[in-house]
Design a protein around this motif. Structure first.
Motif, PDB file in Angstrom:
ATOM      1  N   LEU A 102       0.820  -1.212   0.000  1.00 35.21           N
ATOM      2  CA  LEU A 102       0.000   0.000   0.000  1.00 35.21           C
ATOM      3  C   LEU A 102       0.856   1.264   0.000  1.00 35.21           C
ATOM      4  O   LEU A 102       0.507   2.252  -0.657  1.00 35.21           O
ATOM      5  N   HIS A 103       1.977   1.253   0.717  1.00 36.94           N
ATOM      6  CA  HIS A 103       2.870   2.423   0.685  1.00 36.94           C
ATOM      7  C   HIS A 103       3.404   2.652  -0.725  1.00 36.94           C
ATOM      8  O   HIS A 103       3.434   3.793  -1.215  1.00 36.94           O
ATOM      9  N   SER A 104       3.803   1.570  -1.387  1.00 41.68           N
ATOM     10  CA  SER A 104       4.279   1.700  -2.766  1.00 41.68           C
ATOM     11  C   SER A 104       3.159   2.163  -3.686  1.00 41.68           C
ATOM     12  O   SER A 104       3.379   2.964  -4.605  1.00 41.68           O
ATOM     13  N   GLU A 105       1.952   1.673  -3.413  1.00 45.58           N
ATOM     14  CA  GLU A 105       0.797   2.057  -4.221  1.00 45.58           C
ATOM     15  C   GLU A 105       0.487   3.543  -4.057  1.00 45.58           C
ATOM     16  O   GLU A 105       0.201   4.240  -5.047  1.00 45.58           O
ATOM     17  N   VAL A 106       0.525   4.044  -2.827  1.00 45.05           N
ATOM     18  CA  VAL A 106       0.279   5.467  -2.606  1.00 45.05           C
ATOM     19  C   VAL A 106       1.302   6.309  -3.367  1.00 45.05           C
ATOM     20  O   VAL A 106       0.946   7.295  -4.028  1.00 45.05           O
ATOM     21  N   ALA A 107       2.566   5.931  -3.295  1.00 49.31           N
ATOM     22  CA  ALA A 107       3.609   6.681  -4.007  1.00 49.31           C
ATOM     23  C   ALA A 107       3.323   6.711  -5.500  1.00 49.31           C
ATOM     24  O   ALA A 107       3.451   7.764  -6.154  1.00 49.31           O
ATOM     25  N   ALA A 108       2.927   5.552  -6.055  1.00 45.97           N
ATOM     26  CA  ALA A 108       2.649   5.479  -7.496  1.00 45.97           C
ATOM     27  C   ALA A 108       1.409   6.292  -7.867  1.00 45.97           C
ATOM     28  O   ALA A 108       1.389   6.990  -8.904  1.00 45.97           O
ATOM     29  N   LEU A 109       0.378   6.234  -7.037  1.00 48.26           N
ATOM     30  CA  LEU A 109      -0.864   6.958  -7.324  1.00 48.26           C
ATOM     31  C   LEU A 109      -0.671   8.467  -7.216  1.00 48.26           C
ATOM     32  O   LEU A 109      -1.267   9.234  -7.984  1.00 48.26           O
ATOM     33  N   VAL A 110       0.137   8.897  -6.248  1.00 42.66           N
ATOM     34  CA  VAL A 110       0.451  10.318  -6.137  1.00 42.66           C
ATOM     35  C   VAL A 110       1.171  10.774  -7.401  1.00 42.66           C
ATOM     36  O   VAL A 110       0.871  11.832  -7.960  1.00 42.66           O
ATOM     37  N   ARG A 111       2.119   9.972  -7.864  1.00 41.27           N
ATOM     38  CA  ARG A 111       2.860  10.329  -9.077  1.00 41.27           C
ATOM     39  C   ARG A 111       1.940  10.395 -10.295  1.00 41.27           C
ATOM     40  O   ARG A 111       2.095  11.252 -11.172  1.00 41.27           O
ATOM     41  N   LYS A 112       0.924   9.503 -10.356  1.00 40.31           N
ATOM     42  CA  LYS A 112      -0.020   9.486 -11.477  1.00 40.31           C
ATOM     43  C   LYS A 112      -1.052  10.601 -11.375  1.00 40.31           C
ATOM     44  O   LYS A 112      -1.774  10.875 -12.345  1.00 40.31           O
ATOM     45  N   GLY A 113      -1.154  11.234 -10.194  1.00 38.15           N
ATOM     46  CA  GLY A 113      -2.162  12.278 -10.011  1.00 38.15           C
ATOM     47  C   GLY A 113      -3.537  11.728  -9.713  1.00 38.15           C
ATOM     48  O   GLY A 113      -4.553  12.420  -9.903  1.00 38.15           O
ATOM     49  N   ASP A 114      -3.607  10.483  -9.226  1.00 39.49           N
ATOM     50  CA  ASP A 114      -4.880   9.839  -8.912  1.00 39.49           C
ATOM     51  C   ASP A 114      -5.239  10.115  -7.457  1.00 39.49           C
ATOM     52  O   ASP A 114      -4.892   9.354  -6.549  1.00 39.49           O
ATOM     53  N   GLY A 115      -5.950  11.201  -7.225  1.00 32.45           N
ATOM     54  CA  GLY A 115      -6.303  11.592  -5.869  1.00 32.45           C
ATOM     55  C   GLY A 115      -7.231  10.611  -5.175  1.00 32.45           C
ATOM     56  O   GLY A 115      -7.044  10.291  -3.998  1.00 32.45           O
ATOM     57  N   ASP A 116      -8.248  10.114  -5.900  1.00 29.73           N
ATOM     58  CA  ASP A 116      -9.186   9.170  -5.298  1.00 29.73           C
ATOM     59  C   ASP A 116      -8.460   7.901  -4.851  1.00 29.73           C
ATOM     60  O   ASP A 116      -8.671   7.404  -3.744  1.00 29.73           O
ATOM     61  N   GLY A 117      -7.619   7.380  -5.734  1.00 33.67           N
ATOM     62  CA  GLY A 117      -6.901   6.148  -5.411  1.00 33.67           C
ATOM     63  C   GLY A 117      -5.926   6.328  -4.273  1.00 33.67           C
ATOM     64  O   GLY A 117      -5.823   5.473  -3.387  1.00 33.67           O
ATOM     65  N   ALA A 118      -5.197   7.442  -4.278  1.00 32.97           N
ATOM     66  CA  ALA A 118      -4.219   7.701  -3.221  1.00 32.97           C
ATOM     67  C   ALA A 118      -4.910   7.842  -1.873  1.00 32.97           C
ATOM     68  O   ALA A 118      -4.420   7.325  -0.855  1.00 32.97           O
TER      69      ALA A 118
END
Length: 243
Positions: free
Chosen positions: A206-222
């Motif tokens: 989940l920590h890796s996922e948050v980092a990736a989602l922040v980079r993608k600009g996916d606010g809902d997912g992050a």
């Protein structure tokens, strides 16, 4: 006449500084643990027979006053304030509470604060994080994985704290960012054996996922992933504390 413990220039030396820190910890810990009750005066220092100078006791008292733990009145000295007057966001107060007799309550309160702050920070970070902050989040997540077999040791804690500190700072909201020291104060779990030796794999992912989602600009997912992280952390504290 110079206060005891000062050097020839009148400047407090290393020994005096150490006494200041020890006295501050002695009084601060006693206050947050309820050993010194509200309305009571600060007791005489008990530092293995060492006697802090007036300068040291004044400085320590002023620090406690700045935290809202005591009130200093002329002729009355320093008396302990009710808990409602304490600055609960002061990092030192947080650390005293996490190392004290009520640490589990303090850890749960910190988890509740994180559940309110960090998912929102993750959503905002997806819109406002800089490339340097993206890199720091990714680096921290990789560091957690690298040290995941020793999650109860300082290297893992350092990476974990870096992740959460960076996340709130990346929110772009100055008020949220100002809570970085509070949400990143995780050492209470490590110091009191409330961390597993091996990190939870889902939490690492989940920590890796948050980092990736922040980079993608996916606010809902992050936001959703971050909410799962703080929920898992609070559940882990409860499981380990119950043995």
């Amino acid at each position: 006449m110079k206060d005891k413990g000062t050097d020839g220039t009148g400047t407090a030396g290393a020994d005096e500084r150490s006494l200041h820190d020890r006295l501050l910890d002695e009084w601060g810990t006693a206050i947050v643990d309820g050993v010194i009750a509200p309305g009571e005066r600060l007791p005489e220092p008990e530092l293995d027979g060492e006697n802090p100078s007036r300068t040291v006791t004044r400085e320590a008292t002023r620090v406690l006053e700045s935290m809202g733990l005591v009130t200093v009145r002329r002729k009355a000295g320093a008396t302990v304030n009710p808990i409602r007057e304490w600055n609960m966001f002061d990092p030192q107060v947080v650390r005293w509470r996490l190392s004290g007799r009520y640490r589990l309550e303090a850890l749960h309160e910190l988890s509740q604060l994180r559940s309110a702050i960090e998912p929102l920070a993750a959503r905002l970070a997806a819109a406002h994080a800089t490339s340097e902050q993206w890199a720091a989040l990714t680096e921290a997540a990789i560091g957690m994985v690298s040290h995941s077999n020793h999650a109860d040791e300082p290297e893992y804690l350092e990476a974990d704290s870096l992740f959460h500190r960076t996340l709130v700072e990346a929110s772009g909201n100055l008020m949220i960012a100002d809570l970085a020291d509070v949400v990143a104060t995780l050492e209470g779990r490590t110091q009191h054996e409330l961390m597993p030796k091996t990190a939870n794999q889902e939490a690492l992912d989940l920590h890796s996922e948050v980092a990736a989602l922040v980079r993608k600009g996916d606010g809902d997912g992050a936001e959703a992933a971050m909410r799962r992280i703080v929920g898992e952390a609070d559940d882990a504290i409860t499981r380990i504390a119950r043995g």
